[in-house]
Structures are given as structure tokens and as C-alpha cells.
Design a protein around this motif. Structure first.
Motif, PDB file in Angstrom:
ATOM      1  N   ALA A 116       0.828  -1.209   0.000  1.00 49.62           N
ATOM      2  CA  ALA A 116       0.000   0.000   0.000  1.00 49.62           C
ATOM      3  C   ALA A 116       0.864   1.261   0.000  1.00 49.62           C
ATOM      4  CB  ALA A 116      -0.927  -0.013   1.210  1.00 49.62           C
ATOM      5  N   GLY A 117       1.922   1.271   0.802  1.00 43.90           N
ATOM      6  CA  GLY A 117       2.793   2.439   0.846  1.00 43.90           C
ATOM      7  C   GLY A 117       3.466   2.702  -0.485  1.00 43.90           C
ATOM      8  N   THR A 118       3.880   1.633  -1.154  1.00 42.75           N
ATOM      9  CA  THR A 118       4.508   1.795  -2.466  1.00 42.75           C
ATOM     10  C   THR A 118       3.525   2.374  -3.473  1.00 42.75           C
ATOM     11  OG1 THR A 118       5.947  -0.098  -2.006  1.00 42.75           O
ATOM     12  CG2 THR A 118       5.767   0.607  -4.297  1.00 42.75           C
ATOM     13  N   VAL A 119       2.289   1.888  -3.440  1.00 41.08           N
ATOM     14  CA  VAL A 119       1.277   2.398  -4.370  1.00 41.08           C
ATOM     15  C   VAL A 119       1.006   3.878  -4.128  1.00 41.08           C
ATOM     16  CG1 VAL A 119      -1.154   2.227  -5.022  1.00 41.08           C
ATOM     17  CG2 VAL A 119       0.201   0.160  -4.732  1.00 41.08           C
ATOM     18  N   ILE A 120       0.938   4.286  -2.873  1.00 39.51           N
ATOM     19  CA  ILE A 120       0.725   5.700  -2.570  1.00 39.51           C
ATOM     20  C   ILE A 120       1.885   6.536  -3.105  1.00 39.51           C
ATOM     21  CG2 ILE A 120       0.626   7.381  -0.688  1.00 39.51           C
ATOM     22  CD1 ILE A 120      -0.972   5.379   0.905  1.00 39.51           C
ATOM     23  N   GLY A 121       3.116   6.044  -2.937  1.00 41.18           N
ATOM     24  CA  GLY A 121       4.271   6.760  -3.465  1.00 41.18           C
ATOM     25  C   GLY A 121       4.225   6.888  -4.976  1.00 41.18           C
ATOM     26  N   VAL A 122       3.832   5.814  -5.655  1.00 39.70           N
ATOM     27  CA  VAL A 122       3.707   5.857  -7.116  1.00 39.70           C
ATOM     28  C   VAL A 122       2.657   6.876  -7.536  1.00 39.70           C
ATOM     29  CG1 VAL A 122       3.002   4.528  -9.149  1.00 39.70           C
ATOM     30  CG2 VAL A 122       4.516   3.490  -7.453  1.00 39.70           C
ATOM     31  N   LEU A 123       1.538   6.905  -6.831  1.00 40.15           N
ATOM     32  CA  LEU A 123       0.487   7.867  -7.153  1.00 40.15           C
ATOM     33  C   LEU A 123       0.986   9.296  -6.986  1.00 40.15           C
ATOM     34  CD1 LEU A 123      -2.482   8.502  -7.845  1.00 40.15           C
ATOM     35  CD2 LEU A 123      -2.962   8.393  -5.393  1.00 40.15           C
ATOM     36  N   LEU A 124       1.700   9.577  -5.909  1.00 39.78           N
ATOM     37  CA  LEU A 124       2.235  10.919  -5.691  1.00 39.78           C
ATOM     38  C   LEU A 124       3.198  11.308  -6.807  1.00 39.78           C
ATOM     39  CD1 LEU A 124       2.899  10.816  -1.834  1.00 39.78           C
ATOM     40  CD2 LEU A 124       1.033  11.975  -3.033  1.00 39.78           C
ATOM     41  N   ALA A 125       4.020  10.353  -7.239  1.00 39.97           N
ATOM     42  CA  ALA A 125       4.962  10.634  -8.313  1.00 39.97           C
ATOM     43  C   ALA A 125       4.239  10.925  -9.620  1.00 39.97           C
ATOM     44  CB  ALA A 125       5.916   9.454  -8.491  1.00 39.97           C
ATOM     45  N   LEU A 126       3.256  10.114  -9.962  1.00 43.71           N
ATOM     46  CA  LEU A 126       2.524  10.308 -11.210  1.00 43.71           C
ATOM     47  C   LEU A 126       1.760  11.625 -11.218  1.00 43.71           C
ATOM     48  CD1 LEU A 126       1.080   6.739 -11.900  1.00 43.71           C
ATOM     49  CD2 LEU A 126       2.835   7.933 -13.209  1.00 43.71           C
ATOM     50  N   SER A 127       1.169  11.980 -10.081  1.00 44.96           N
ATOM     51  CA  SER A 127       0.364  13.208 -10.036  1.00 44.96           C
ATOM     52  C   SER A 127       1.221  14.454 -10.243  1.00 44.96           C
ATOM     53  CB  SER A 127      -0.374  13.308  -8.700  1.00 44.96           C
ATOM     54  OG  SER A 127       0.536  13.450  -7.618  1.00 44.96           O
ATOM     55  N   GLY A 128       2.529  14.342 -10.047  1.00 41.63           N
ATOM     56  CA  GLY A 128       3.419  15.470 -10.295  1.00 41.63           C
ATOM     57  C   GLY A 128       4.015  15.481 -11.683  1.00 41.63           C
ATOM     58  N   GLN A 129       3.683  14.483 -12.499  1.00 43.08           N
ATOM     59  CA  GLN A 129       4.243  14.390 -13.851  1.00 43.08           C
ATOM     60  C   GLN A 129       3.177  14.490 -14.936  1.00 43.08           C
ATOM     61  OE1 GLN A 129       6.261  10.570 -13.474  1.00 43.08           O
ATOM     62  NE2 GLN A 129       8.217  11.594 -13.180  1.00 43.08           N
ATOM     63  N   LEU A 130       1.997  14.915 -14.572  1.00 48.99           N
ATOM     64  CA  LEU A 130       0.903  14.957 -15.539  1.00 48.99           C
ATOM     65  C   LEU A 130       1.157  15.996 -16.618  1.00 48.99           C
ATOM     66  CD1 LEU A 130      -2.220  14.650 -13.214  1.00 48.99           C
ATOM     67  CD2 LEU A 130      -1.027  12.847 -14.465  1.00 48.99           C
TER      68      LEU A 130
END
Length: 220
Positions: free
Chosen positions: A124-138
Motif C-alpha cells: 500500500a505504501g509503495t502504491v501511494i508513493g507511485v500515485l504521488l509521483a505520477l500526479s506530479g508528472q501529468l
């Protein structure tokens, strides 16, 4: 003095820009993660305690503490991996969530439950980190996407005990983990599908001149 045609570090490594449709898989996984944090403090936690022979407080700590600690430990690594390899980071993380939810579903006691929750937290923590990364690269809508995601995560925190409590009353506390398997499975399929789509789109784009690397969308 640089020779003609020299490409500096910034040009040699252009920023990666990703499409909005790369978010659904990690977003679903992150919403599940948020809901599972607060869920043990409702009727779901009480039912687990009765079944495992512990008080509600003891069970809540046994269920939530390893999960939260493991999840918090993986947000930063997930973010760093997600900036470069979101699919390669997100897919194994969601596989961990599915496997751990099945372990928790079949857990005969608190010890196995704690192990399952630890593995669940890592994914779950890894998925949250991936989401944060993607949301900054839109490629567009950074602020709006982060606002919507923040509101959705807040709603998941609040509704976790309610939804899990209703499911517990209807079909039992173990069924909640099967629901987690289904939700994580959906997120896994979405993450894998968008990852494949981004690879296909990137492969079809000409790589001629330096500039933002647009993965899965038109150059802007």
C-alpha cells in the motif's frame, strides 16, 4: 567551451510527462490503502477482536500498527521508483496487496494477521508513493488532479470504518479482505494496462530533438 551539437545534462535527460489516464490504477490502490487505515476502529475491528479473542483496542493495534508502519516506510521509495518506473513499481506492490489480503482473510490468529498486515502495508505504501509521483508528472491538470485525489483520500479515511462495518454486519469481517482483493485486483489490471499503453505510445513517438518526454500523450 562546448562543441556544436553538445547536449547538456538537462537536455540529455528531459522531464517525463505522463497522461492523466495513468492515474486510475495507483489511485484505486491508494484509496484502498487509506480506507484500511481507519477501518479497524469501527465495527470491523470489534468483530475481528471477538473472533480472535482480544479486546477491540488490542486488535486494532495488532491490525493497524504493522500496516501503518510498513506503509509509511514505503511511501518515499515508492515515490522515487514511481517517478521513473511507475508500472514496474506499482504492479508488484499491488500483487503484494492481493497476496497479503488473502493471508489476512485466512489468518487463524493475531500473529498471522500482523504478518499479513505488514505485507499489506508494504504494498500500500509503495502504491501511494507511485500515485504521488505520477500526479506530479501529468501533462495537464496537476493542481486539479491533486486536489481531487486529496479529497478522495480524505473521504476514504472517513468512510473506511463505515463501509467495512456494513460489510462486516452483512457477511462477516473476513469478507472485507476479499473485497480488498477485488479492489486491489482491479487496480492491478488498470496499472498494468495503462503501463502497456504508455509503452506502446512511447514506442510510436519519434525521438529526435531534446524536450519533455511525453509518455502516453501528445507533446505539449
Amino acid at each position: 567551451m562546448n562543441s556544436p551539437g553538445y547536449i547538456g545534462p538537462a537536455a540529455a535527460r528531459p522531464p517525463v510527462v505522463r497522461p492523466l489516464w495513468s492515474l486510475p490504477g495507483p489511485a484505486i490502490g491508494a484509496l484502498l490503502a487509506a480506507a484500511m487505515i481507519t477501518a479497524p476502529f469501527g465495527p470491523w475491528g470489534s468483530a475481528i477482536g471477538r473472533n480472535l479473542g482480544h479486546s477491540t483496542a488490542t486488535t486494532a493495534l495488532a491490525v493497524i500498527t504493522p500496516y501503518v508502519l510498513a506503509m509509511a516506510a514505503m511511501v518515499t521509495p515508492g515515490y522515487l521508483l514511481g517517478r521513473r518506473w511507475p508500472t514496474a513499481a506499482g504492479v508488484p506492490a499491488l500483487v503484494l496487496v492481493v497476496v497479503a489480503s488473502l493471508v489476512c482473510f485466512a489468518a487463524p490468529g493475531t500473529a498471522v494477521m500482523a504478518v499479513g498486515q505488514t505485507i499489506l502495508g508494504l504494498g500500500a505504501g509503495t502504491v501511494i508513493g507511485v500515485l504521488l509521483a505520477l500526479s506530479g508528472q501529468l501533462d495537464r491538470g496537476h493542481s486539479q488532479a491533486r486536489l481531487v485525489l486529496g479529497l478522495a483520500l480524505g473521504a476514504a479515511f472517513l468512510l473506511g470504518p463505515v463501509v467495512c462495518g456494513v460489510l462486516t454486519q452483512l457477511v462477516g469481517w473476513r469478507f472485507v479482505f476479499l473485497v480488498a482483493v477485488a479492489v486491489a485486483g482491479l487496480a492491478l489490471v488498470a496499472t498494468a494496462a495503462t503501463g502497456i499503453a504508455m509503452l506502446v505510445v512511447r514506442a510510436s513517438q519519434p525521438s529526435s530533438q531534446p524536450g519533455p518526454v511525453v509518455v502516453g500523450g501528445p507533446a505539449r
